[in-house]
Design a protein around this motif. Structure first.
Motif, mmCIF file in Angstrom:
data_model
loop_
_atom_site.group_PDB
_atom_site.id
_atom_site.type_symbol
_atom_site.label_atom_id
_atom_site.label_comp_id
_atom_site.label_asym_id
_atom_site.label_seq_id
_atom_site.Cartn_x
_atom_site.Cartn_y
_atom_site.Cartn_z
ATOM 1 N N VAL A 259 34.878 34.026 84.843
ATOM 2 C CA VAL A 259 35.449 35.154 84.117
ATOM 3 C C VAL A 259 36.832 35.382 84.700
ATOM 4 C CG1 VAL A 259 35.288 37.628 83.608
ATOM 5 C CG2 VAL A 259 33.207 36.236 83.682
ATOM 6 N N LYS A 260 37.849 35.400 83.840
ATOM 7 C CA LYS A 260 39.223 35.663 84.268
ATOM 8 C C LYS A 260 39.719 36.881 83.513
ATOM 9 C CE LYS A 260 40.149 30.914 85.355
ATOM 10 N NZ LYS A 260 41.096 30.350 86.261
ATOM 11 N N LEU A 261 40.106 37.922 84.262
ATOM 12 C CA LEU A 261 40.608 39.150 83.660
ATOM 13 C C LEU A 261 42.096 39.253 83.929
ATOM 14 C CD1 LEU A 261 37.706 41.516 84.777
ATOM 15 C CD2 LEU A 261 37.989 40.355 82.568
ATOM 16 N N ILE A 262 42.874 39.306 82.854
ATOM 17 C CA ILE A 262 44.330 39.341 82.921
ATOM 18 C C ILE A 262 44.782 40.738 82.516
ATOM 19 C CG2 ILE A 262 46.454 38.377 81.946
ATOM 20 C CD1 ILE A 262 44.804 35.817 81.329
ATOM 21 N N ALA A 263 45.644 41.361 83.318
ATOM 22 C CA ALA A 263 46.139 42.704 83.009
ATOM 23 C C ALA A 263 46.756 42.707 81.624
ATOM 24 C CB ALA A 263 47.164 43.140 84.055
ATOM 25 N N SER B 69 40.046 37.195 79.424
ATOM 26 C CA SER B 69 40.247 38.435 78.685
ATOM 27 C C SER B 69 41.463 39.207 79.168
ATOM 28 C CB SER B 69 39.015 39.340 78.829
ATOM 29 O OG SER B 69 39.239 40.589 78.203
ATOM 30 N N CYS B 70 42.212 39.734 78.213
ATOM 31 C CA CYS B 70 43.225 40.748 78.507
ATOM 32 C C CYS B 70 42.988 41.951 77.596
ATOM 33 C CB CYS B 70 44.643 40.204 78.400
ATOM 34 S SG CYS B 70 45.046 39.488 76.822
ATOM 35 N N GLY B 71 41.800 41.984 76.952
ATOM 36 C CA GLY B 71 41.409 43.079 76.083
ATOM 37 C C GLY B 71 40.398 43.981 76.754
ATOM 38 N N ARG B 72 39.637 44.708 75.935
ATOM 39 C CA ARG B 72 38.676 45.683 76.456
ATOM 40 C C ARG B 72 37.254 45.249 76.123
ATOM 41 N NH1 ARG B 72 41.662 50.466 73.577
ATOM 42 N NH2 ARG B 72 42.112 48.685 72.264
#
Length: 163
Positions: A109-113, A95-98
């Motif tokens: 889970v990978k969170l991308i700025a 995800s790079c969204g909200r």
């Protein structure tokens, strides 16, 4: 793999949006392999809103707004314009969204700025870039394996009885 939209800079096409799409493509390729990463089951576009429960197999990319529940054993890709207000359970999430809601992933889970995640996260593996906003709780599951750092931790009764 990802289509570049009209918000990229003119000229060489390598603006901030293009760089973000390239990073998402790299993450997906590392999860699925290069050829499988090309096979996307569905796309929820930027101007799409959906309320309800989604069940699917495979890989889905969401760039629009979803409210409700998302369930899959596959991969969920959340673009930078996406707003997810839902309970999410997936195999892997990039995800790079909200996301506003509880998230469970059986793999990672990978969170991308510039991702935002507000809610609880349960997963065996979490990675977060600098610039990500995370507010909530995290439970790292071990998938039935012994913790590689702590090993077998004695229960509190056994520790208390030793004194």
């Amino acid at each position: 793999m990802f289509e570049r939209t009209g918000d990229q800079e003119q000229g060489n096409g390598q603006g901030p949006s293009a760089a973000l799409l390239d990073r998402m493509s790299q993450e997906v390729a590392s999860l699925l392999g290069e050829s499988a990463a090309q096979d996307m089951t569905a796309l929820v576009g930027v101007n799409t809103e959906f309320r309800g429960i989604i069940h699917y197999n495979g890989t889905v990319r969401i760039d629009g707004r979803i409210e409700g529940e998302i369930h899959t054993d596959g991969v969920l890709l959340i673009g930078k314009d996406a707003v997810i207000r839902a309970t999410v359970s997936a195999g892997s999430i990039v995800s790079c969204g909200r996301i506003f809601g509880d998230v469970t992933a059986t793999e990672s889970v990978k969170l991308i700025a510039p991702a935002v995640l507000k809610g609880s996260v349960t997963t065996p593996q979490l990675s977060m870039e600098e610039g990500v906003c995370f507010r909530g709780s995290l439970e790292v599951t071990l998938g039935g394996e012994e913790d590689p750092v702590l090993g077998s931790v004695p229960e509190m009764k056994a520790v208390a009885g030793a004194n």
